[in-house]
Enzyme design. Sequence first.
Site, short mmCIF file in Angstrom:
data_model
loop_
_atom_site.label_atom_id
_atom_site.label_comp_id
_atom_site.label_asym_id
_atom_site.label_seq_id
_atom_site.Cartn_x
_atom_site.Cartn_y
_atom_site.Cartn_z
N GLU A 77 0.79 -1.56 0.06
CA GLU A 77 0.06 0.22 0.69
C GLU A 77 0.82 1.17 0.00
O GLU A 77 0.60 2.30 -0.33
CB GLU A 77 -1.07 -0.42 1.51
CG GLU A 77 -1.99 -1.07 1.18
CD GLU A 77 -3.32 -0.72 -0.08
OE1 GLU A 77 -3.35 0.84 -0.10
OE2 GLU A 77 -4.09 -1.66 -0.22
N VAL A 117 -7.16 1.31 12.77
CA VAL A 117 -8.31 1.05 12.90
C VAL A 117 -9.06 0.04 13.54
O VAL A 117 -8.53 -0.98 13.09
CB VAL A 117 -9.56 2.21 11.77
CG1 VAL A 117 -9.13 3.37 11.00
CG2 VAL A 117 -9.49 0.95 10.36
N GLU A 119 -3.05 -12.16 8.19
CA GLU A 119 -2.97 -13.02 7.00
C GLU A 119 -1.76 -13.32 6.71
O GLU A 119 -1.34 -13.37 5.70
CB GLU A 119 -3.44 -11.83 6.16
CG GLU A 119 -4.44 -11.63 5.95
CD GLU A 119 -5.34 -10.28 4.57
OE1 GLU A 119 -4.65 -10.12 4.06
OE2 GLU A 119 -6.77 -10.11 4.53
N HIS A 127 -11.41 -6.12 10.13
CA HIS A 127 -11.34 -7.13 10.59
C HIS A 127 -10.64 -7.87 12.33
O HIS A 127 -10.72 -8.46 12.71
CB HIS A 127 -9.16 -7.00 10.47
CG HIS A 127 -8.80 -7.63 9.28
ND1 HIS A 127 -8.75 -8.49 8.52
CD2 HIS A 127 -8.28 -6.77 7.80
CE1 HIS A 127 -8.67 -8.42 7.38
NE2 HIS A 127 -8.04 -7.69 7.05
N HIS A 162 -2.25 -6.70 10.73
CA HIS A 162 -2.85 -7.05 9.28
C HIS A 162 -2.55 -8.60 8.63
O HIS A 162 -2.25 -9.50 8.33
CB HIS A 162 -3.28 -6.19 8.63
CG HIS A 162 -3.92 -6.58 7.17
ND1 HIS A 162 -3.41 -7.10 5.96
CD2 HIS A 162 -5.44 -6.50 6.71
CE1 HIS A 162 -4.47 -7.36 5.43
NE2 HIS A 162 -4.88 -7.16 5.96
#
Length: 270
Positions: free
Chosen positions: A98, A214, A186, A218, A155
């Site tokens: 990202e 945030v 993940e 998830h 994440h």
Amino acid sequence: MKIGEINERAKRAILVVSFGTSYKETREATIGSIEREIGAEFPDHEIRRAFTSEKIIAKLKSRDGIKIDNVDQALKKLADEGYEDVIVQPTYVVNGYEYELMRHEAEAYKERFRSILIGEPLLSTDLDYDRMIDAIADETPELKDEDTATVFVGHGTEHCANSAYAALAYHMLSRGYKNCFVGTVEAFPDLGDVKRRLRNSGVSKVVLKPLMIVAGDHAVSDICGHGEGTWYSELGKEGYKVSCEMQGLGEYSGIRRMFAERIRAAVDNE
């Protein structure tokens, strides 16, 4: 990263780039709080918002009538409105895909601005781990409880930057937080790895906390949900008394300060 030269009299803006979330309350408590902290630190800059998740952008527009720009749209608006000096600051934890995509999109605008500076994610240097741990410790009193394990769940990514999660766990251990564990949804360390480490810890209670800006989908669906396969239910099956704290990193004052410091560092190093 520097592109161009700073002009003291130029119109200035800071574009705060987040992955995004469709959950209103956590959006304002985390992303909104980060933006407000940056605005207070840099009152001579216009603060703008961009999300990188097109899925979230589309959902907010269709469901709530909220229009949020992606990076390209936000930078185009700033250029068209005559802003000359722009700082792009991501609210990412690691330097993954990202961040690389966002940086590529920002650099494409180098000819449209007098200068464009790009800030770094939270975990970018060795010193950042101690800063993050300090911020986390200030908000996590249970780290001192010998009978309680605190499990931070990030994440995770296939990008090599995923190693930052294991590095954070090691830094936690080296700081004396022996019952603090780091996992990812993940990637590695995964739930199985955390389970194995918990068995060796001797604790009876587990507190789950998102290691994400945030506490969004998830956190709700994968970490703290009560359905089959979530971290909450799987650790409960192991016999632990499990609780969840739905607090994103953006709610931690120390984390918000780190993002403001990222921008200051980008300006000072230009």
